[in-house]
Design a protein around this motif. Structure first.
Motif, PDB file in Angstrom:
ATOM      1  N   THR A 121     129.406  41.461 -14.760  1.00  0.00           N
ATOM      2  CA  THR A 121     128.041  41.810 -14.359  1.00  0.00           C
ATOM      3  C   THR A 121     126.995  40.814 -14.846  1.00  0.00           C
ATOM      4  O   THR A 121     125.841  40.911 -14.488  1.00  0.00           O
ATOM      5  N   ASP A 122     127.404  39.856 -15.658  1.00  0.00           N
ATOM      6  CA  ASP A 122     126.479  38.854 -16.192  1.00  0.00           C
ATOM      7  C   ASP A 122     127.041  37.475 -15.900  1.00  0.00           C
ATOM      8  O   ASP A 122     128.060  37.070 -16.448  1.00  0.00           O
ATOM      9  N   GLU A 123     126.358  36.756 -14.982  1.00  0.00           N
ATOM     10  CA  GLU A 123     126.848  35.448 -14.557  1.00  0.00           C
ATOM     11  C   GLU A 123     126.465  34.320 -15.515  1.00  0.00           C
ATOM     12  O   GLU A 123     126.728  33.150 -15.229  1.00  0.00           O
ATOM     13  N   THR A 124     125.839  34.645 -16.642  1.00  0.00           N
ATOM     14  CA  THR A 124     125.489  33.620 -17.618  1.00  0.00           C
ATOM     15  C   THR A 124     126.762  32.933 -18.124  1.00  0.00           C
ATOM     16  O   THR A 124     127.716  33.592 -18.534  1.00  0.00           O
ATOM     17  N   LEU A 125     126.775  31.597 -18.078  1.00  0.00           N
ATOM     18  CA  LEU A 125     127.967  30.858 -18.478  1.00  0.00           C
ATOM     19  C   LEU A 125     127.947  30.559 -19.975  1.00  0.00           C
ATOM     20  O   LEU A 125     126.908  30.255 -20.544  1.00  0.00           O
ATOM     21  N   ARG A 126     129.124  30.655 -20.600  1.00  0.00           N
ATOM     22  CA  ARG A 126     129.256  30.218 -21.986  1.00  0.00           C
ATOM     23  C   ARG A 126     130.640  29.631 -22.186  1.00  0.00           C
ATOM     24  O   ARG A 126     131.580  29.923 -21.441  1.00  0.00           O
TER      25      ARG A 126
ATOM     26  N   ILE B 180     142.820  46.902  -5.690  1.00  0.00           N
ATOM     27  CA  ILE B 180     141.420  47.073  -5.296  1.00  0.00           C
ATOM     28  C   ILE B 180     140.960  48.483  -5.652  1.00  0.00           C
ATOM     29  O   ILE B 180     141.576  49.476  -5.237  1.00  0.00           O
ATOM     30  N   ARG B 181     139.892  48.573  -6.419  1.00  0.00           N
ATOM     31  CA  ARG B 181     139.298  49.857  -6.749  1.00  0.00           C
ATOM     32  C   ARG B 181     138.007  50.023  -5.948  1.00  0.00           C
ATOM     33  O   ARG B 181     137.132  49.143  -5.972  1.00  0.00           O
ATOM     34  N   VAL B 182     137.902  51.136  -5.228  1.00  0.00           N
ATOM     35  CA  VAL B 182     136.743  51.397  -4.375  1.00  0.00           C
ATOM     36  C   VAL B 182     135.889  52.491  -5.008  1.00  0.00           C
ATOM     37  O   VAL B 182     136.391  53.572  -5.321  1.00  0.00           O
ATOM     38  N   THR B 183     134.603  52.188  -5.199  1.00  0.00           N
ATOM     39  CA  THR B 183     133.665  53.167  -5.759  1.00  0.00           C
ATOM     40  C   THR B 183     132.570  53.439  -4.743  1.00  0.00           C
ATOM     41  O   THR B 183     131.894  52.519  -4.284  1.00  0.00           O
ATOM     42  N   HIS B 184     132.413  54.723  -4.364  1.00  0.00           N
ATOM     43  CA  HIS B 184     131.352  55.111  -3.438  1.00  0.00           C
ATOM     44  C   HIS B 184     130.199  55.726  -4.227  1.00  0.00           C
ATOM     45  O   HIS B 184     130.397  56.283  -5.309  1.00  0.00           O
TER      46      HIS B 184
ATOM     47  N   GLU C 187     136.238  46.418  -6.084  1.00  0.00           N
ATOM     48  CA  GLU C 187     136.483  45.562  -7.238  1.00  0.00           C
ATOM     49  C   GLU C 187     137.975  45.317  -7.395  1.00  0.00           C
ATOM     50  O   GLU C 187     138.781  46.239  -7.234  1.00  0.00           O
ATOM     51  N   GLN C 188     138.315  44.069  -7.698  1.00  0.00           N
ATOM     52  CA  GLN C 188     139.712  43.754  -7.990  1.00  0.00           C
ATOM     53  C   GLN C 188     139.921  43.927  -9.487  1.00  0.00           C
ATOM     54  O   GLN C 188     139.337  43.202 -10.290  1.00  0.00           O
ATOM     55  N   VAL C 189     140.714  44.904  -9.863  1.00  0.00           N
ATOM     56  CA  VAL C 189     140.915  45.210 -11.279  1.00  0.00           C
ATOM     57  C   VAL C 189     142.387  45.053 -11.632  1.00  0.00           C
ATOM     58  O   VAL C 189     143.272  45.307 -10.806  1.00  0.00           O
TER      59      VAL C 189
END
Length: 440
Positions: free
Chosen positions: A256-261, A274-278, A156-158
């Protein structure tokens, strides 16, 4: 290897994985059917003319010409019709279709098969047989994602900690659905560009309120809609102020929610890392649960999205980047990924695994929809049979008998026709107006 050869390798690898998934799906039906004593006469990958086949015991195993699915033939899927049922052209089209389907089924039944007919199995065995196929697809998806999350991780790019430092200032406002980075003459300038913000500027306040993190700035901008904005920032250590008006754009509700508003939009990208989560099996299940909810939502919108692809084919509107794709489109994406020169090998493998996992998850979940001819339709019929027989026993009433799935065949024909039309539209769309991977 040349780009063309790598492109071909990507396509072949993807299609080989999908064909293997189809074969395993059908084994998910075949193995429990045989274990429960059912008679399986055919096991085929593909449809149409037979390219190759061999007889293995009582089952013909083979490959057909059109690699868009597969099937196993289990004897006795439909119960016999009512006594006295006969061909009668005056009974109506659907009644005749039911009669013809039942006749075709029973033309294959011999006296020796009487104790091995599928419709006579206990309801729970029918559920296991029919759920076996899509369950295998979901397990394939699980293995793909487990490999990804365990070995590669979620990247993830944070934003960096502290006040937001601008890594990039968007020069124009591009509609989110277009997913492009180039500015065109018709695109309006972004509020950040109008304000004169530059990469490296550190935002300190927004409309008089202190900004201590990217989350603060994002929330303030989104809530500002198209209102006036006074932005405090540091440039080379010097405090400065800029004024602009944010604009309103359709953006995803969250990561996490692609619903557009409709929300306020400034046009800046923060400096980030870049954050890496295993994660292991539990992490994978949690991630797949989120994908499952998104997939179920996509089923509702699938007809309208396919309609959008149809309009793109005839040139009415551009194809949306989030439109569904067929396995033809998936193959093109796989080919483009493998042929991409600047893409590390491990990232190519991860993308292919993601693509195969995504297709298997979608296919598995789609097949659980409780409508014939999908597996879910047979599962629903078996469950209903178990429920009504259970209630009959509790109420000390006569056994109502087997559920006659043949009566649902009119629905099956309509659903099958709709699936065929959508499949053809997506394949044509993937050939005429394909979805390409975004350019780096």
């Amino acid at each position: 290897m040349t780009a063309a050869l790598l492109y071909t390798v990507g396509i072949v690898a993807f299609f080989a994985a999908i064909l293997a998934s189809i074969g395993l799906h059908e084994l998910g039906h075949l193995i429990p059917a045989k274990r429960f004593g059912g008679k399986v006469t055919q096991y085929f990958i593909g449809f149409g003319p037979t390219l190759w086949s061999r007889q293995r015991g009582e089952t013909e195993v083979g490959i057909k010409a059109i690699p868009l699915g597969g099937y196993v033939k289990i004897i006795g899927m439909l119960p016999p019709g009512p006594k006295g049922e006969q061909r009668d052209s005056n009974t109506g089209m659907f009644t005749q279709l039911i009669h013809d389907a039942r006749k075709a089924e029973w033309d294959l039944v011999t006296p020796e098969d009487e104790g091995r007919l599928f419709y006579k199995l206990p309801w729970w065995k029918k559920v296991i047989v029919m759920a076996g196929g899509p369950t295998v697809n979901i397990l394939i998806a699980f293995v793909c994602y487990l490999l990804i999350f365990g070995a590669y991780g979620v990247r993830e790019q944070v934003p960096n900690a502290g006040r937001p430092v601008m890594a990039e200032v968007t020069q124009c406002v591009v509609p989110y659905a277009e997913q492009r980075t180039d500015c065109r003459a018709s695109d309006p300038k972004s509020p950040a560009a109008i304000a004169g913000l530059l990469p490296g500027d550190e935002i300190t306040s927004f409309n008089g309120s202190p900004v201590t993190s990217w989350a603060d700035l994002k929330a303030a901008v989104r809530a500002n809609a198209d209102g006036a904005a006074t932005i405090g920032f540091l440039r080379d250590g010097q405090a400065m102020t800029a004024r602009t008006n944010t604009t309103v754009e359709a953006r995803p509700t969250s990561e996490t929610d692609e619903t557009l508003r409709q929300v306020g939009f400034l046009g800046v990208t923060p400096a980030s890392h870049i954050r890496v989560t295993h994660g292991g099996p539990i992490f994978t299940i949690k991630q797949m649960w989120g994908m499952t909810k998104a997939s179920v939502t996509s089923f509702v919108h699938l007809p309208s999205k396919v309609w959008g692809v149809a309009k793109a084919i005839v040139g009415v509107e551009p194809r949306a980047v989030d439109s569904p794709v067929s396995i033809v489109g998936g193959g093109r994406m796989a080919g483009e990924t493998v042929a991409e020169k600047g893409f590390p090998l491990v990232d190519k493998l991860v993308f292919l695994l993601t693509l195969v996992g995504g297709f298997n998850l979608f296919i598995g979940l789609f097949n659980f929809i409780p409508l014939l001819p999908l597996d879910g339709g047979h599962i629903a019929s078996a469950l209903w049979e178990g429920v009504r027989r259970g209630f009959a026993r509790l109420a000390r009433r006569p056994d109502p008998g087997f559920v006659d799935a043949a009566k649902l065949l009119p629905i099956a024909y309509v659903v099958a026709a709709g699936m065929l039309v959508m499949g053809v539209v997506l394949i044509v769309g993937d050939l005429v107006v394909p979805v390409h991977l975004p350019a780096e």
